[in-house]
Design a protein around this motif. Structure first.
Motif, PDB file in Angstrom:
ATOM      1  N   PRO A  76      -8.569 -19.961 -18.400  1.00 28.67           N
ATOM      2  CA  PRO A  76      -7.337 -19.453 -17.850  1.00 28.67           C
ATOM      3  C   PRO A  76      -6.243 -18.643 -18.723  1.00 28.67           C
ATOM      4  CG  PRO A  76      -7.451 -21.625 -16.818  1.00 28.67           C
ATOM      5  CD  PRO A  76      -8.549 -21.334 -17.694  1.00 28.67           C
ATOM      6  N   ASP A  77      -6.263 -19.513 -19.960  1.00 30.98           N
ATOM      7  CA  ASP A  77      -5.224 -19.175 -20.972  1.00 30.98           C
ATOM      8  C   ASP A  77      -5.834 -17.770 -21.574  1.00 30.98           C
ATOM      9  OD1 ASP A  77      -3.091 -20.914 -20.463  1.00 30.98           O
ATOM     10  OD2 ASP A  77      -4.040 -22.455 -21.448  1.00 30.98           O
ATOM     11  N   GLU A  78      -7.177 -17.920 -21.560  1.00 32.28           N
ATOM     12  CA  GLU A  78      -7.441 -16.485 -22.307  1.00 32.28           C
ATOM     13  C   GLU A  78      -7.845 -15.383 -21.562  1.00 32.28           C
ATOM     14  OE1 GLU A  78      -7.907 -16.565 -25.622  1.00 32.28           O
ATOM     15  OE2 GLU A  78      -7.057 -18.707 -25.532  1.00 32.28           O
ATOM     16  N   ALA A  79      -8.470 -15.843 -20.240  1.00 35.67           N
ATOM     17  CA  ALA A  79      -8.753 -14.386 -19.349  1.00 35.67           C
ATOM     18  C   ALA A  79      -8.667 -14.647 -17.946  1.00 35.67           C
ATOM     19  CB  ALA A  79     -10.000 -13.816 -19.470  1.00 35.67           C
ATOM     20  N   TYR A 138      -7.793 -29.799  -8.222  1.00 35.87           N
ATOM     21  CA  TYR A 138      -7.843 -28.881  -9.037  1.00 35.87           C
ATOM     22  C   TYR A 138      -6.986 -29.051 -10.368  1.00 35.87           C
ATOM     23  CZ  TYR A 138     -10.357 -26.262  -5.298  1.00 35.87           C
ATOM     24  OH  TYR A 138     -11.106 -26.041  -4.221  1.00 35.87           O
ATOM     25  N   ALA A 139      -7.451 -28.367 -11.672  1.00 35.24           N
ATOM     26  CA  ALA A 139      -6.743 -28.634 -12.828  1.00 35.24           C
ATOM     27  C   ALA A 139      -5.793 -27.531 -13.222  1.00 35.24           C
ATOM     28  CB  ALA A 139      -7.755 -28.943 -14.040  1.00 35.24           C
ATOM     29  N   SER A 140      -6.005 -26.325 -12.593  1.00 35.67           N
ATOM     30  CA  SER A 140      -5.118 -25.132 -12.711  1.00 35.67           C
ATOM     31  C   SER A 140      -4.726 -24.635 -11.414  1.00 35.67           C
ATOM     32  CB  SER A 140      -6.073 -24.294 -13.433  1.00 35.67           C
ATOM     33  OG  SER A 140      -6.083 -24.790 -14.886  1.00 35.67           O
ATOM     34  N   LEU A 141      -3.542 -23.990 -11.354  1.00 35.18           N
ATOM     35  CA  LEU A 141      -3.083 -23.084 -10.637  1.00 35.18           C
ATOM     36  C   LEU A 141      -2.696 -21.828 -11.266  1.00 35.18           C
ATOM     37  CD1 LEU A 141      -1.740 -22.536  -7.672  1.00 35.18           C
ATOM     38  CD2 LEU A 141       0.203 -22.935  -8.695  1.00 35.18           C
ATOM     39  N   HIS A 179       8.543 -19.153 -12.503  1.00 35.19           N
ATOM     40  CA  HIS A 179       7.052 -19.747 -13.071  1.00 35.19           C
ATOM     41  C   HIS A 179       7.477 -20.497 -14.311  1.00 35.19           C
ATOM     42  CE1 HIS A 179       4.231 -18.401  -9.835  1.00 35.19           C
ATOM     43  NE2 HIS A 179       5.267 -17.455  -9.411  1.00 35.19           N
ATOM     44  N   VAL A 180       7.822 -19.787 -14.983  1.00 27.46           N
ATOM     45  CA  VAL A 180       8.199 -20.309 -16.487  1.00 27.46           C
ATOM     46  C   VAL A 180       8.584 -21.763 -16.645  1.00 27.46           C
ATOM     47  CG1 VAL A 180       8.801 -19.932 -18.882  1.00 27.46           C
ATOM     48  CG2 VAL A 180       7.549 -18.223 -17.815  1.00 27.46           C
ATOM     49  N   ARG A 181       9.760 -21.760 -15.839  1.00 25.96           N
ATOM     50  CA  ARG A 181      10.602 -23.044 -15.764  1.00 25.96           C
ATOM     51  C   ARG A 181       9.601 -24.154 -15.300  1.00 25.96           C
ATOM     52  NH1 ARG A 181      16.220 -20.571 -13.738  1.00 25.96           N
ATOM     53  NH2 ARG A 181      17.357 -20.455 -15.853  1.00 25.96           N
ATOM     54  N   ALA A 182       8.811 -23.863 -14.305  1.00 29.69           N
ATOM     55  CA  ALA A 182       8.096 -24.705 -13.639  1.00 29.69           C
ATOM     56  C   ALA A 182       6.612 -25.275 -14.478  1.00 29.69           C
ATOM     57  CB  ALA A 182       7.524 -24.376 -12.330  1.00 29.69           C
ATOM     58  N   GLY A 183       6.650 -24.604 -15.787  1.00 23.07           N
ATOM     59  CA  GLY A 183       5.578 -24.805 -16.648  1.00 23.07           C
ATOM     60  C   GLY A 183       4.364 -24.041 -16.733  1.00 23.07           C
ATOM     61  N   GLY A 184       4.679 -22.765 -16.045  1.00 26.21           N
ATOM     62  CA  GLY A 184       3.550 -21.732 -16.074  1.00 26.21           C
ATOM     63  C   GLY A 184       3.584 -21.191 -17.615  1.00 26.21           C
ATOM     64  N   ARG A 185       2.430 -20.568 -17.698  1.00 21.52           N
ATOM     65  CA  ARG A 185       2.408 -19.708 -19.285  1.00 21.52           C
ATOM     66  C   ARG A 185       1.933 -18.436 -18.808  1.00 21.52           C
ATOM     67  NH1 ARG A 185      -0.308 -25.050 -21.385  1.00 21.52           N
ATOM     68  NH2 ARG A 185      -2.118 -24.075 -20.877  1.00 21.52           N
ATOM     69  N   ILE A 186       2.766 -17.398 -19.081  1.00 21.36           N
ATOM     70  CA  ILE A 186       2.372 -15.969 -19.105  1.00 21.36           C
ATOM     71  C   ILE A 186       1.135 -15.753 -19.887  1.00 21.36           C
ATOM     72  CG2 ILE A 186       3.110 -13.620 -19.194  1.00 21.36           C
ATOM     73  CD1 ILE A 186       5.805 -14.425 -18.466  1.00 21.36           C
ATOM     74  N   THR A 187       0.086 -15.242 -19.431  1.00 23.59           N
ATOM     75  CA  THR A 187      -1.384 -14.985 -19.941  1.00 23.59           C
ATOM     76  C   THR A 187      -1.770 -13.552 -20.199  1.00 23.59           C
ATOM     77  OG1 THR A 187      -2.592 -15.261 -18.043  1.00 23.59           O
ATOM     78  CG2 THR A 187      -2.024 -17.167 -19.432  1.00 23.59           C
ATOM     79  N   VAL A 242       1.568  -9.747 -13.247  1.00 24.09           N
ATOM     80  CA  VAL A 242       1.747 -10.646 -14.467  1.00 24.09           C
ATOM     81  C   VAL A 242       0.803 -11.817 -14.247  1.00 24.09           C
ATOM     82  CG1 VAL A 242       3.005 -11.652 -16.140  1.00 24.09           C
ATOM     83  CG2 VAL A 242       3.700  -9.238 -15.054  1.00 24.09           C
ATOM     84  N   TRP A 243      -0.121 -12.302 -14.969  1.00 19.94           N
ATOM     85  CA  TRP A 243      -1.041 -13.365 -14.801  1.00 19.94           C
ATOM     86  C   TRP A 243      -0.235 -14.467 -15.278  1.00 19.94           C
ATOM     87  CZ3 TRP A 243      -4.005 -14.631 -11.383  1.00 19.94           C
ATOM     88  CH2 TRP A 243      -5.238 -13.813 -10.849  1.00 19.94           C
ATOM     89  N   VAL A 244      -0.129 -15.610 -14.620  1.00 21.01           N
ATOM     90  CA  VAL A 244       0.633 -16.897 -14.907  1.00 21.01           C
ATOM     91  C   VAL A 244      -0.185 -18.058 -14.852  1.00 21.01           C
ATOM     92  CG1 VAL A 244       2.561 -18.426 -14.704  1.00 21.01           C
ATOM     93  CG2 VAL A 244       3.005 -16.205 -14.603  1.00 21.01           C
ATOM     94  N   HIS A 245      -0.573 -19.005 -15.727  1.00 16.23           N
ATOM     95  CA  HIS A 245      -1.380 -20.109 -15.858  1.00 16.23           C
ATOM     96  C   HIS A 245      -0.542 -21.219 -15.507  1.00 16.23           C
ATOM     97  CE1 HIS A 245      -4.267 -23.116 -17.695  1.00 16.23           C
ATOM     98  NE2 HIS A 245      -4.500 -23.276 -16.453  1.00 16.23           N
ATOM     99  N   HIS A 246      -0.697 -22.174 -14.783  1.00 16.07           N
ATOM    100  CA  HIS A 246       0.259 -23.349 -14.508  1.00 16.07           C
ATOM    101  C   HIS A 246      -0.923 -24.499 -14.427  1.00 16.07           C
ATOM    102  CE1 HIS A 246       3.979 -22.077 -12.627  1.00 16.07           C
ATOM    103  NE2 HIS A 246       3.241 -21.164 -12.286  1.00 16.07           N
ATOM    104  N   PRO A 247      -1.063 -25.063 -15.790  1.00 16.84           N
ATOM    105  CA  PRO A 247      -2.034 -26.223 -15.994  1.00 16.84           C
ATOM    106  C   PRO A 247      -1.391 -27.544 -15.196  1.00 16.84           C
ATOM    107  CG  PRO A 247      -1.558 -25.615 -18.041  1.00 16.84           C
ATOM    108  CD  PRO A 247      -0.415 -24.804 -17.057  1.00 16.84           C
ATOM    109  N   LEU A 248      -2.348 -28.120 -14.560  1.00 16.19           N
ATOM    110  CA  LEU A 248      -1.816 -29.315 -13.567  1.00 16.19           C
ATOM    111  C   LEU A 248      -2.204 -30.743 -13.833  1.00 16.19           C
ATOM    112  CD1 LEU A 248      -3.153 -27.567 -10.223  1.00 16.19           C
ATOM    113  CD2 LEU A 248      -0.733 -27.568 -11.179  1.00 16.19           C
ATOM    114  N   SER A 249      -2.972 -30.853 -15.086  1.00 22.28           N
ATOM    115  CA  SER A 249      -3.252 -32.123 -15.643  1.00 22.28           C
ATOM    116  C   SER A 249      -2.890 -32.196 -17.307  1.00 22.28           C
ATOM    117  CB  SER A 249      -4.735 -32.344 -15.390  1.00 22.28           C
ATOM    118  OG  SER A 249      -5.518 -31.265 -15.994  1.00 22.28           O
TER     119      SER A 249
END
Length: 249
Positions: A76-79, A138-141, A179-187, A242-249
């Motif tokens: 999810p960080d790539e696509a 789940y490992a990702s939101l 989203h970014v403050r919560a730990g999300g990454r814009i991908t 805008v896609w954002v990936h939140h790793p959960l682990s």
């Protein structure tokens, strides 16, 4: 406020409150794929439907959140799905028909009652959505984010808008910033996260605008212009996300 954030699975008695408000623009309620999810979200995915109430006013909805698991094999960080919100709903429906659990979870909506906006409740709901996905293993939101100030810049490409930063390095857009403050990454960005089509009469009824001239039409609250084709009696809106990936682990 003494806030309770729970799920439809935990508190089915609060499910009727989900219809308390719907602040989406009228034209956005015409997305053809939405009923695949919203038609039975509570029955199909009760652990992924969030309900927030003030314990002192338990008869009134404060905020709500919807998410859904779907199968996605790429990093999810790539696509992430190029079809954005619509594609997630379609893939989740396929998974459900095939009896698949899904591999990651996508946010679909977080809505806050209008008089409570600006109080930080959207961040609380996002944190709760992250926890709910993690609790389900789940490992990702991921989130096909609808930037909530993009409509003020309808002519700006979505990718350029997503790149705008404040002096502190955080996104200019308020919802992306949460989203970014919560730990999300814009991908990345999808240019066709939601596609809405209708006749010119449909668009007139949804927006109150004349839709009598061919070409782009700027519609209030739309993130980009709607394409109007008077010769074909058709108008098409392709909303970006805008896609954002939140790793959960």
């Amino acid at each position: 406020m003494d806030l309770l954030v729970t799920t439809a699975a935990q508190r089915p008695d609060l499910v009727p409150l989900l219809d308390d408000f719907n602040d989406w623009p009228a034209f956005m309620r015409e997305d053809m794929l939405s009923p695949l999810y919203y038609g039975d979200a509570v029955a199909a995915h009760p652990a992924h439907v969030l309900i927030a109430v003030d314990r002192d006013r338990p008869d009134r909805l404060a905020a709500k959140g919807y998410s859904v698991p779907f199968t996605w094999e790429a990093d999810p960080d790539e696509a992430l799905p190029p079809g954005g919100w619509d594609e997630v709903i379609l893939m989740a429906a396929r998974d459900r028909l095939a009896g698949r659990r899904g591999t990651i979870v996508s946010a679909l909506e977080i809505s806050v009652r209008r008089d409570l906006r600006g109080t930080g409740l959207s961040g609380v709901m996002l944190a709760a959505m992250r926890r709910a996905a993690a609790d389900e293993g789940y490992a990702s939101l991921v989130a096909p984010v609808r930037p909530n100030a993009k409509h003020l810049h309808p002519g700006m490409p979505a990718a350029a808008y997503a790149d705008l930063r404040r002096d502190d390095g955080l996104p200019v857009d308020p919802w992306l910033r949460v989203h970014v403050r919560a730990g999300g990454r814009i991908t990345g960005v999808s240019s066709r996260a939601m596609t809405i089509t209708g006749s010119l009469a449909d668009w007139r009824s949804w927006t109150g605008l004349p839709f009598d001239t061919a070409g782009p039409v700027e519609v209030p609250e739309a993130l980009v212009p709607v394409h109007c084709d008077t010769a074909q009696d058709l108008a098409v809106y392709c909303e970006p996300c805008v896609w954002v990936h939140h790793p959960l682990s």
